[in-house]
Scaffold this motif. Structure first.
Motif, PDB file in Angstrom:
ATOM      1  N   TRP A 743      14.029  56.989  28.074  1.00  0.00           N
ATOM      2  CA  TRP A 743      13.692  56.159  29.224  1.00  0.00           C
ATOM      3  C   TRP A 743      14.661  55.003  29.465  1.00  0.00           C
ATOM      4  O   TRP A 743      15.162  54.846  30.581  1.00  0.00           O
ATOM      5  N   PRO A 744      14.957  54.159  28.473  1.00  0.00           N
ATOM      6  CA  PRO A 744      15.890  53.055  28.760  1.00  0.00           C
ATOM      7  C   PRO A 744      17.297  53.536  29.112  1.00  0.00           C
ATOM      8  O   PRO A 744      17.973  52.924  29.946  1.00  0.00           O
ATOM      9  N   ILE A 745      17.732  54.642  28.490  1.00  0.00           N
ATOM     10  CA  ILE A 745      19.066  55.175  28.813  1.00  0.00           C
ATOM     11  C   ILE A 745      19.093  55.676  30.247  1.00  0.00           C
ATOM     12  O   ILE A 745      20.023  55.397  31.016  1.00  0.00           O
ATOM     13  N   ALA A 746      18.047  56.436  30.628  1.00  0.00           N
ATOM     14  CA  ALA A 746      17.969  56.962  31.994  1.00  0.00           C
ATOM     15  C   ALA A 746      17.879  55.825  33.002  1.00  0.00           C
ATOM     16  O   ALA A 746      18.497  55.878  34.077  1.00  0.00           O
ATOM     17  N   TRP A 747      17.117  54.790  32.682  1.00  0.00           N
ATOM     18  CA  TRP A 747      16.982  53.651  33.602  1.00  0.00           C
ATOM     19  C   TRP A 747      18.337  53.008  33.845  1.00  0.00           C
ATOM     20  O   TRP A 747      18.700  52.702  34.979  1.00  0.00           O
ATOM     21  N   TYR A 748      19.106  52.812  32.792  1.00  0.00           N
ATOM     22  CA  TYR A 748      20.421  52.170  32.944  1.00  0.00           C
ATOM     23  C   TYR A 748      21.357  53.028  33.795  1.00  0.00           C
ATOM     24  O   TYR A 748      22.010  52.535  34.716  1.00  0.00           O
ATOM     25  N   ILE A 749      21.419  54.334  33.485  1.00  0.00           N
ATOM     26  CA  ILE A 749      22.330  55.228  34.200  1.00  0.00           C
ATOM     27  C   ILE A 749      21.972  55.297  35.681  1.00  0.00           C
ATOM     28  O   ILE A 749      22.835  55.172  36.558  1.00  0.00           O
ATOM     29  N   MET A 750      20.694  55.476  35.978  1.00  0.00           N
ATOM     30  CA  MET A 750      20.286  55.630  37.370  1.00  0.00           C
ATOM     31  C   MET A 750      20.320  54.306  38.129  1.00  0.00           C
ATOM     32  O   MET A 750      20.514  54.284  39.345  1.00  0.00           O
ATOM     33  N   ASN A 751      20.159  53.211  37.430  1.00  0.00           N
ATOM     34  CA  ASN A 751      20.296  51.901  38.068  1.00  0.00           C
ATOM     35  C   ASN A 751      21.734  51.702  38.525  1.00  0.00           C
ATOM     36  O   ASN A 751      21.996  51.157  39.609  1.00  0.00           O
ATOM     37  N   GLN A 752      22.693  52.158  37.692  1.00  0.00           N
ATOM     38  CA  GLN A 752      24.104  52.084  38.072  1.00  0.00           C
ATOM     39  C   GLN A 752      24.369  52.970  39.284  1.00  0.00           C
ATOM     40  O   GLN A 752      25.108  52.592  40.201  1.00  0.00           O
ATOM     41  N   TRP A 753      23.783  54.164  39.298  1.00  0.00           N
ATOM     42  CA  TRP A 753      24.002  55.091  40.413  1.00  0.00           C
ATOM     43  C   TRP A 753      23.413  54.541  41.707  1.00  0.00           C
ATOM     44  O   TRP A 753      24.056  54.591  42.754  1.00  0.00           O
ATOM     45  N   LEU A 754      22.215  54.003  41.631  1.00  0.00           N
ATOM     46  CA  LEU A 754      21.585  53.437  42.826  1.00  0.00           C
ATOM     47  C   LEU A 754      22.362  52.240  43.356  1.00  0.00           C
ATOM     48  O   LEU A 754      22.313  51.930  44.551  1.00  0.00           O
ATOM     49  N   GLY A 755      23.116  51.590  42.479  1.00  0.00           N
ATOM     50  CA  GLY A 755      23.929  50.446  42.896  1.00  0.00           C
ATOM     51  C   GLY A 755      25.022  50.818  43.879  1.00  0.00           C
ATOM     52  O   GLY A 755      25.613  49.934  44.526  1.00  0.00           O
ATOM     53  N   GLU A 756      25.331  52.118  44.019  1.00  0.00           N
ATOM     54  CA  GLU A 756      26.328  52.558  44.994  1.00  0.00           C
ATOM     55  C   GLU A 756      25.807  52.451  46.425  1.00  0.00           C
ATOM     56  O   GLU A 756      26.572  52.548  47.376  1.00  0.00           O
ATOM     57  N   PHE A 757      24.497  52.272  46.573  1.00  0.00           N
ATOM     58  CA  PHE A 757      23.885  52.158  47.896  1.00  0.00           C
ATOM     59  C   PHE A 757      23.517  50.707  48.160  1.00  0.00           C
ATOM     60  O   PHE A 757      22.964  50.030  47.293  1.00  0.00           O
ATOM     61  N   ALA A 758      23.803  50.252  49.372  1.00  0.00           N
ATOM     62  CA  ALA A 758      23.356  48.907  49.750  1.00  0.00           C
ATOM     63  C   ALA A 758      21.841  48.862  49.869  1.00  0.00           C
ATOM     64  O   ALA A 758      21.222  47.820  49.676  1.00  0.00           O
ATOM     65  N   TYR A 759      21.227  50.016  50.187  1.00  0.00           N
ATOM     66  CA  TYR A 759      19.778  50.106  50.335  1.00  0.00           C
ATOM     67  C   TYR A 759      19.298  51.303  49.522  1.00  0.00           C
ATOM     68  O   TYR A 759      19.798  52.418  49.699  1.00  0.00           O
TER      69      TYR A 759
END
Length: 802
Positions: A743-759
């Motif tokens: 869970w914490p690893i997935a949260w970090y990775i996907m948080n970085q990916w979502l950061g590519e979007f302004a929204y």
């Protein structure tokens, strides 16, 4: 000796069919996924590397800087004067070239009273030096003179074949927008692994015609950034030196418009390696949409994960079978076998398993490759990669994977003590339980991460398609604008039909990138501070057509009259940037590209994709329109489009109507995310399936090993649910631990990916809890058949066998 190892390995594989099937199937699926991923990655990394001088070719790009020195726009295109000046000032530059486009039009040719046509999407005006820099295969024509004279054109082989049926077309004439051009050559279409794909190349000298561009603008227009510019260096190391000298080059040549600051404080040039464009370049203007190196990294990780999960299956099952093979090891050691020989034997079994899996994987890959090509838009052929060096690489990979999967079980099993084994002392055989727990936890941690990534990507994709954009994109048809003098009549003819709700013109349409900027200042502001805003030219029907609400002030009341000051409409972000409230901004005088009054404020809306934040926009009526947008009022879309087509033919005879739906354009903004979603779904399913295969095998051997214990417990009164709980508890606990790790690893990775979007979405706890329940459910289903079977077996049958 090797022959004996092979015979024994084959005998072991055929004797233990369940284990062999699980290992071979798991590895085959993992290798299939990895091979498909490897082919995709190889193709992505090969872009533009086919050019002979690929490592010495650079594209020159342009940054625009704010007053504070930050980059507010980075273009992949330049103004026309830069290329010849760069070539003149830097002796390290062997050649420089420009390409102007893309030109979207129709090429026509009349033959035997019949007109053949071909719609081009990527026509470019190109200098002859383009052929000196790029490795372009010329099929016909004189290489030295093909692009020399004005109004001459070279066709790609696919265009020539479409129009003439062959490529021997030198000397023939074609028309583009009623302009006749002579064909001086043909060339082989650019490979898919190119960052741009010109359909036709038109002589650059044609642009000297005043009706097209004119020599004055080619030499002195510093703000028309529409020219791809490439340079060929004498040596790749020269790029760093030239990059350092570019600011002084800009100050030396580029006028500053009376500003006391140097030109290099407002704009800079950047040398971009050709081979980095496809994966590393996502500028505000590109020749074509590029790939993304982060997607390549994600695919590499998934391919590695699949192999790791399959190898862990092998290790788990091999160590679980330790008690079965204990007597074999004892007898062979008593017979004189050395530990080294036993290790080689077990590793050879692993390599043979991997080899068989690789053969199956290659066959399955060839079957799945058409799906990959259709899905990614590529044309990868397996035959192109099955060369001698590739075969050697695959064999090396088989050996590597075989050794990695078999080395731990080989060392564990070969360490058994024969005297204790043959006496039946269980302590002689290490059960490897601790290692198996680690491997199972790691397997399901990886699988859980991939599942979470898949769900988050799906949720973000749904968000992109359902978010309120602030304008209406449905039922809108768009096409190019070709009729300055006839527009009013065209507009009225369209509006006569009851299905046509609104018609408007603009220089760009929503879903496009906002590239035009201007510095806006409040009139009379003594601070002389200006705000950089995006500019869009629209007519009086734009906001009504797109259902964009005007929240203060008024809409454009009439078309702009030349020489009469025009009002401006700004969005909320632009008003905030100027320091006004929406209400007090009405009537304010502003200056910049042109002075005028703020007459209205529109609600912020997402003109660009959701990757970009909403930009401050100033809307004007400067009459430089290039698009028409038509809203069709009801679901009778076909009737409306038919009417548009009929009306178009009355007013535009030289160009067929080529329209697109705005909703389709919006969907194309997120094609990359759509592909990611499907890829992650496929590979997450594959990862879970492979891990479940291992669990199934592990549960099978666990129940066999504990059969005596189960029988005794049943004799003493244990219930079936109690036995199932006993046999399942350990594995379920391991899956729970794997979720806690993932869970914490997935949260970090996907948080970085979502950061590519302004929204973007906010990840919710229920997503992770749902994945946890899913993995537990899959685990219970996987091992349930074996544990239930063991729990319901008659204990007398078990004990009789003992």
């Amino acid at each position: 000796m090797l022959h004996n190892y092979l015979k024994i390995a084959i005998r072991i594989l055929t004797r233990n069919k369940l284990v062999s099937i699980i290992n071979i199937l798991g590895l085959a699926l993992a290798l299939t996924g990895s091979l498909l991923i490897a082919l995709f990655i190889y193709d992505e990394l090969s872009y533009d590397r086919y050019h002979q001088n690929a490592d010495k070719i650079y594209r020159v790009t342009r940054n625009f800087l704010s007053d504070e020195g930050s980059v507010h726009m980075h273009l992949g295109h330049l103004a026309p004067p830069f290329a010849p000046l760069l070539k003149n000032d830097f002796p390290e530059i062997i050649q420089a070239t420009r390409a102007y486009g893309p030109l979207r039009s129709t090429v026509t040719h009349e033959e035997k009273m019949a007109i053949k046509s071909y719609d081009i999407e990527n026509g470019y005006f190109a200098e002859p030096s383009l052929i000196d820099i790029f490795s372009i295969e010329i099929l016909s024509g004189n290489v030295a003179t093909s692009l020399t004279h004005p109004f001459t054109i070279m066709l790609s082989d696919n265009v020539a074949q479409q129009m003439f049926g062959h490529t021997d077309v030198v000397g023939k004439q074609v028309a583009i927008a009623d302009t006749l051009m002579e064909i001086t050559g043909t060339y082989k279409r650019f490979p898919i692994t190119s960052h741009w794909h010109p359909d036709v190349l038109i002589s650059f000298n044609t642009l000297n015609d005043e009706h097209l561009f004119g020599p004055e603008k080619l030499q002195n227009s510093w703000e028309v950034n529409s020219f791809l510019t490439y340079i060929l260096l004498n040596d790749a190391s020269d790029a760093k030196r030239i990059q350092q000298l570019l600011p002084s080059f800009i100050d030396r040549h580029m006028p500053n418009g009376g500003d006391t600051r140097k030109s290099s404080t407002s704009t800079t040039l950047v040398l971009q390696p050709l081979t980095s464009i496809h994966l590393h370049s996502h500028l505000d203007s590109e020749a074509e949409a590029n790939g993304n190196v982060n997607h390549v990294y994600a695919m590499e990780a998934i391919g590695l994960f699949l192999i790791v999960i399959a190898c862990f299956n092998f290790i788990n099952l091999s160590t679980a079978r330790a008690t079965e093979r204990g007597k074999e090891v004892g007898l062979r050691k008593v017979s004189g076998a050395l530990r080294k020989q036993l290790i080689i034997q077990y590793i050879s079994e692993s390599i043979l398993t991997t080899f068989l899996a690789m053969i199956i994987a290659i066959a399955v890959t060839s079957i799945c490759l058409p799906w990959l090509n259709e899905f990614t838009g590529k044309s990868i052929q397996l035959d192109d990669h099955l060369r001698y060096d590739t075969v050697i690489l695959l064999l090396a990979f088989v050996i590597f994977v075989g050794v990695m999967a078999g080395i731990y079980p080989a060392f564990v099993i070969s360490s058994y003590k024969p005297t204790q084994i043959l006496k039946g002392q269980s302590g002689a055989i290490g059960n490897g339980g601790g290692m198996r727990k680690i491997l199972v936890t790691t397997q399901f941690s990886i699988s859980t991460i991939i599942i979470i990534a898949t769900i988050v990507i799906y949720q973000q994709f749904e968000f992109l398609n359902t978010k309120d954009l602030g304008y209406s994109k449905d039922q809108v048809v768009t096409f190019r604008y070709h009729m300055d003098e006839h527009y009013d009549a065209f507009y009225n003819a369209l509006k006569e039909h009851h299905e046509i709700a609104d018609v408007t013109r603009s220089n760009i349409i929503p879903t496009s990138r906002l590239l035009n900027t201007t510095n806006i200042q409040q009139a009379g502001d003594a601070s002389e501070k200006s705000a950089v805003m995006k500019t869009v030219s629209v007519d009086k029907d734009f906001f009504a057509t797109y259902s964009i609400p005007i929240i203060y002030g008024s809409d454009f009341a009439k078309e702009r009259i030349t020489g009469v000051p025009s009002g401006f409409i700004l969005n909320e972000s632009a008003i905030r940037l100027l320091g006004f409230t929406n209400q007090e901004a009405i009537g304010k005088q502003i200056s910049g590209g042109e002075a005028g009054t703020i007459i209205g404020v529109v609600k912020d809306f997402h003109f660009e994709s959701l990757h970009e934040p909403i930009a401050p926009i100033i809307f004007n009526q400067f009459n430089n329109y290039s698009h028409i947008s038509v809203r069709i009022s009801t679901a009778k879309m076909k009737e409306g489009i038919d009417h548009i087509g009929i009306t178009w033919k009355k007013f535009v005879t030289h160009e067929p109507l080529k329209y697109s739906f705005l909703s389709d354009r919006y969907s194309r903004l997120y094609e990359s995310e759509a592909r990611q979603r499907e890829l992650f779904f496929v590979f997450s399913f594959l990862a879970v399936f492979i891990a479940s295969l291992g669990l199934f095998g592990l549960a099978t051997f666990s129940t066999i090993q504990r059969s005596k214990e189960v029988s005794i417990r049943k004799v003493l009164g244990a219930s079936v649910p109690g036995i199932v709980h006993l046999l399942s508890k350990e594995i379920v606990i391991l899956v729970l631990i794997s979720n806690a790790v993932a869970w914490p690893i997935a949260w970090y990775i996907m948080n970085q990916w979502l950061g590519e979007f302004a929204y973007h979405i906010e990840m919710e706890v229920y997503t992770y809890l749902g994945v946890g329940l899913l993995t537990i459910f899959v685990t219970i289903i996987t091992i349930g058949t074996q544990t239930l079977k063991a729990a319901m077996t008659n204990p007398a049958t078990m004990l009789r066998n003992e």
